[in-house]
Design an enzyme around this catalytic site. Sequence first.
Site, PDB file in Angstrom:
ATOM      1  N   GLU A  73      22.419 -25.750 -32.771  1.00 39.45           N
ATOM      2  CA  GLU A  73      22.098 -26.637 -31.643  1.00 39.45           C
ATOM      3  C   GLU A  73      22.729 -26.034 -30.398  1.00 39.45           C
ATOM      4  O   GLU A  73      23.850 -25.519 -30.464  1.00 39.45           O
ATOM      5  CB  GLU A  73      22.698 -28.038 -31.872  1.00 39.45           C
ATOM      6  CG  GLU A  73      22.567 -28.961 -30.657  1.00 39.45           C
ATOM      7  CD  GLU A  73      23.190 -30.357 -30.850  1.00 39.45           C
ATOM      8  OE1 GLU A  73      24.234 -30.480 -31.514  1.00 39.45           O
ATOM      9  OE2 GLU A  73      22.609 -31.320 -30.318  1.00 39.45           O
ATOM     10  N   HIS A  78      32.107 -36.254 -29.669  1.00 43.41           N
ATOM     11  CA  HIS A  78      32.344 -35.888 -31.064  1.00 43.41           C
ATOM     12  C   HIS A  78      32.791 -34.436 -31.170  1.00 43.41           C
ATOM     13  O   HIS A  78      32.343 -33.563 -30.433  1.00 43.41           O
ATOM     14  CB  HIS A  78      31.141 -36.154 -31.967  1.00 43.41           C
ATOM     15  CG  HIS A  78      29.875 -35.426 -31.626  1.00 43.41           C
ATOM     16  ND1 HIS A  78      29.436 -35.203 -30.355  1.00 43.41           N
ATOM     17  CD2 HIS A  78      28.933 -34.874 -32.423  1.00 43.41           C
ATOM     18  CE1 HIS A  78      28.288 -34.554 -30.394  1.00 43.41           C
ATOM     19  NE2 HIS A  78      27.956 -34.333 -31.624  1.00 43.41           N
ATOM     20  N   HIS A 120      19.708 -37.018 -27.193  1.00 40.47           N
ATOM     21  CA  HIS A 120      20.159 -37.907 -28.260  1.00 40.47           C
ATOM     22  C   HIS A 120      20.445 -39.295 -27.701  1.00 40.47           C
ATOM     23  O   HIS A 120      20.930 -39.413 -26.581  1.00 40.47           O
ATOM     24  CB  HIS A 120      21.488 -37.417 -28.849  1.00 40.47           C
ATOM     25  CG  HIS A 120      21.408 -36.153 -29.603  1.00 40.47           C
ATOM     26  ND1 HIS A 120      20.655 -36.000 -30.728  1.00 40.47           N
ATOM     27  CD2 HIS A 120      22.015 -34.965 -29.395  1.00 40.47           C
ATOM     28  CE1 HIS A 120      20.811 -34.777 -31.179  1.00 40.47           C
ATOM     29  NE2 HIS A 120      21.611 -34.117 -30.384  1.00 40.47           N
ATOM     30  N   HIS A 169      30.896 -28.408 -31.942  1.00 38.59           N
ATOM     31  CA  HIS A 169      31.038 -29.376 -33.046  1.00 38.59           C
ATOM     32  C   HIS A 169      30.128 -28.992 -34.198  1.00 38.59           C
ATOM     33  O   HIS A 169      29.284 -28.111 -34.058  1.00 38.59           O
ATOM     34  CB  HIS A 169      30.712 -30.808 -32.584  1.00 38.59           C
ATOM     35  CG  HIS A 169      29.263 -31.018 -32.209  1.00 38.59           C
ATOM     36  ND1 HIS A 169      28.803 -30.912 -30.919  1.00 38.59           N
ATOM     37  CD2 HIS A 169      28.166 -31.320 -32.959  1.00 38.59           C
ATOM     38  CE1 HIS A 169      27.503 -31.155 -30.890  1.00 38.59           C
ATOM     39  NE2 HIS A 169      27.072 -31.397 -32.118  1.00 38.59           N
ATOM     40  N   TYR A 218      17.304 -27.883 -31.028  1.00 38.02           N
ATOM     41  CA  TYR A 218      17.721 -27.369 -32.334  1.00 38.02           C
ATOM     42  C   TYR A 218      16.769 -26.292 -32.801  1.00 38.02           C
ATOM     43  O   TYR A 218      15.546 -26.415 -32.641  1.00 38.02           O
ATOM     44  CB  TYR A 218      17.666 -28.471 -33.400  1.00 38.02           C
ATOM     45  CG  TYR A 218      18.656 -29.573 -33.258  1.00 38.02           C
ATOM     46  CD1 TYR A 218      19.905 -29.503 -33.865  1.00 38.02           C
ATOM     47  CD2 TYR A 218      18.333 -30.713 -32.546  1.00 38.02           C
ATOM     48  CE1 TYR A 218      20.810 -30.541 -33.762  1.00 38.02           C
ATOM     49  CE2 TYR A 218      19.228 -31.759 -32.439  1.00 38.02           C
ATOM     50  CZ  TYR A 218      20.469 -31.669 -33.043  1.00 38.02           C
ATOM     51  OH  TYR A 218      21.356 -32.683 -32.935  1.00 38.02           O
ATOM     52  N   HIS A 256      24.225 -28.714 -38.843  1.00 41.41           N
ATOM     53  CA  HIS A 256      24.174 -27.757 -37.735  1.00 41.41           C
ATOM     54  C   HIS A 256      25.550 -27.444 -37.159  1.00 41.41           C
ATOM     55  O   HIS A 256      26.485 -28.219 -37.291  1.00 41.41           O
ATOM     56  CB  HIS A 256      23.252 -28.231 -36.603  1.00 41.41           C
ATOM     57  CG  HIS A 256      23.707 -29.455 -35.840  1.00 41.41           C
ATOM     58  ND1 HIS A 256      23.273 -30.719 -36.142  1.00 41.41           N
ATOM     59  CD2 HIS A 256      24.537 -29.592 -34.779  1.00 41.41           C
ATOM     60  CE1 HIS A 256      23.814 -31.578 -35.282  1.00 41.41           C
ATOM     61  NE2 HIS A 256      24.599 -30.929 -34.447  1.00 41.41           N
TER      62      HIS A 256
HETATM   63  C1  M3P Z   1      23.975 -34.628 -32.626  1.00 39.51           C
HETATM   64  C2  M3P Z   1      24.766 -34.560 -31.395  1.00 39.51           C
HETATM   65  C3  M3P Z   1      22.046 -37.193 -36.254  1.00 39.51           C
HETATM   66  C4  M3P Z   1      22.546 -37.031 -34.928  1.00 39.51           C
HETATM   67  C5  M3P Z   1      22.777 -35.848 -34.361  1.00 39.51           C
HETATM   68  C6  M3P Z   1      23.467 -35.786 -33.111  1.00 39.51           C
HETATM   69  C7  M3P Z   1      22.223 -38.502 -36.855  1.00 39.51           C
HETATM   70  O1  M3P Z   1      23.761 -33.482 -33.220  1.00 39.51           O
HETATM   71  O2  M3P Z   1      25.189 -33.467 -31.051  1.00 39.51           O
HETATM   72  O3  M3P Z   1      24.991 -35.606 -30.767  1.00 39.51           O
HETATM   73  O4  M3P Z   1      21.503 -36.323 -36.889  1.00 39.51           O
HETATM   74 FE    FE Z   2      25.086 -31.983 -32.618  1.00 42.25          FE
END
Ligand code: M3P
Ligand code: FE
Length: 308
Positions: free
Chosen positions: A266, A200, A247, A153, A256, A215
Site C-alpha cells: 500500500e 495506526h 479509507h 504500518h 494497493y 499488506h
Molecule cells: C488500511 C489503512 C481493512 C482496512 C484497511 C485499512 C479492514 O490499510 O491503512 O488504513 O482492510
Molecule cells: Fe494500510
Amino acid sequence: MRKGVMRPGHIQLRVMDMDEAVIHYRDRLGLIETDRDDSGRVYLKGWTELDAFSVVLRPADEPGMDFMGFKVVSTEAMNQLKQELVDFGCPVEVIPAGELNQCGERVRFEAPTGHMFELYADKEQTGKWGVQPNNPDAWPEELKGMRAQRFDHCLLYGDDLDGALDLFVNVLGFQLSEEVVDTESGVRVAQFISCSMKAHDLAWVRHPEKNKFHHASFYLETWGDVLRAADLISMHDMSLDIGPTRHGLTHGQTIYFFDPSGNRSEVFCGGDYTYPDHPVVTWDADKLGKAIFYHDRVLNERFLSVLT
Ligand code: M3P
Ligand code: FE
C-alpha cells in the site's frame, strides 16, 4: 500507557525472485537499497528514515512476512518488556546483534495470532538519504518511482485478535485507535493500534488461520503522489488491487498493488491522528464496505481474501 515502544522499525518479507522484488521495492516504490548480506537478503529504507534500513527482502519459496520489528527507546526498556512478554506467556527468543546488518540485539516473540514480532533498541543511524543533516533541503532530486518516504504500518490477518490486543495494549503500551465491531455478536472483526500519534502502526482483521499477511504500507506526502503512484502502476503494468481511493477507517488516501511474489503493498497519505485521551473510533461491521473503501462503499472480494 506508553511503555517505550517508539515505532515500526522494520519488516522482513519473503520474495521468490529477488531481482524482480528489488525492481518493485527500489525502482517502483522508490525505497533506497542500503545493503545486502551473505544469506542473500536485500536491505532498503524510505529516504526520510534515519535508521540504516526498514525493509528486508529474504529469498524464499513462498511469499509472506517473516517478522515485523519495533524500535524501543532504550536497552533497559527492551529488557523490561522482554520479561513482561515472558510473564504474559509469549514464546520469546533473543536474536544476537549483527544477525541483521547494522542492527543490535532483538527480542523476538510470537503473538497469539501466530505472527512474529521483534523489539530492538539499537540500529545504526545513517541519517536521511540524499539530504544533508544540517540545513537539510526538502527532498533529494534523485528519488525513483513513487518516492516512498517511510515504512509506515502493516495489516495482518489472524485468529486470536483479543489475545493480540491484550498483549499489545497491556504489555507493550499500544492504544486501540479504531475498531470494526459486529453489532449483534459484539465480536471485534478488525483492530487498529498505535504506539504513536498515527492512527495506526499495526492492524489486524479477524480470520480463521494464524499468521497471514495482508499488506505493508508506505507513506507518501500528498494525494497527488498517490495519483502519480497509480500512473506508475499502469506505466509498468503492475498488478493493481484497488484504488486510488480513501479509507473510512483512519481516513487515509490510498492505493494497493502487489509485488511480483504476491505480497500486497500500500502507498497512502493523510489519515487521522491519535492522542492517548482519544476514545476508540468504532465502525459497525454492517458498514464494512464504507469503512474500508469510503468511495465505492462495497467490498472487493480480492482485497479480503488474497493473503500471503
Ligand atoms: C488500511 C489503512 C481493512 C482496512 C484497511 C485499512 C479492514 O490499510 O491503512 O488504513 O482492510
Ligand atoms: Fe494500510
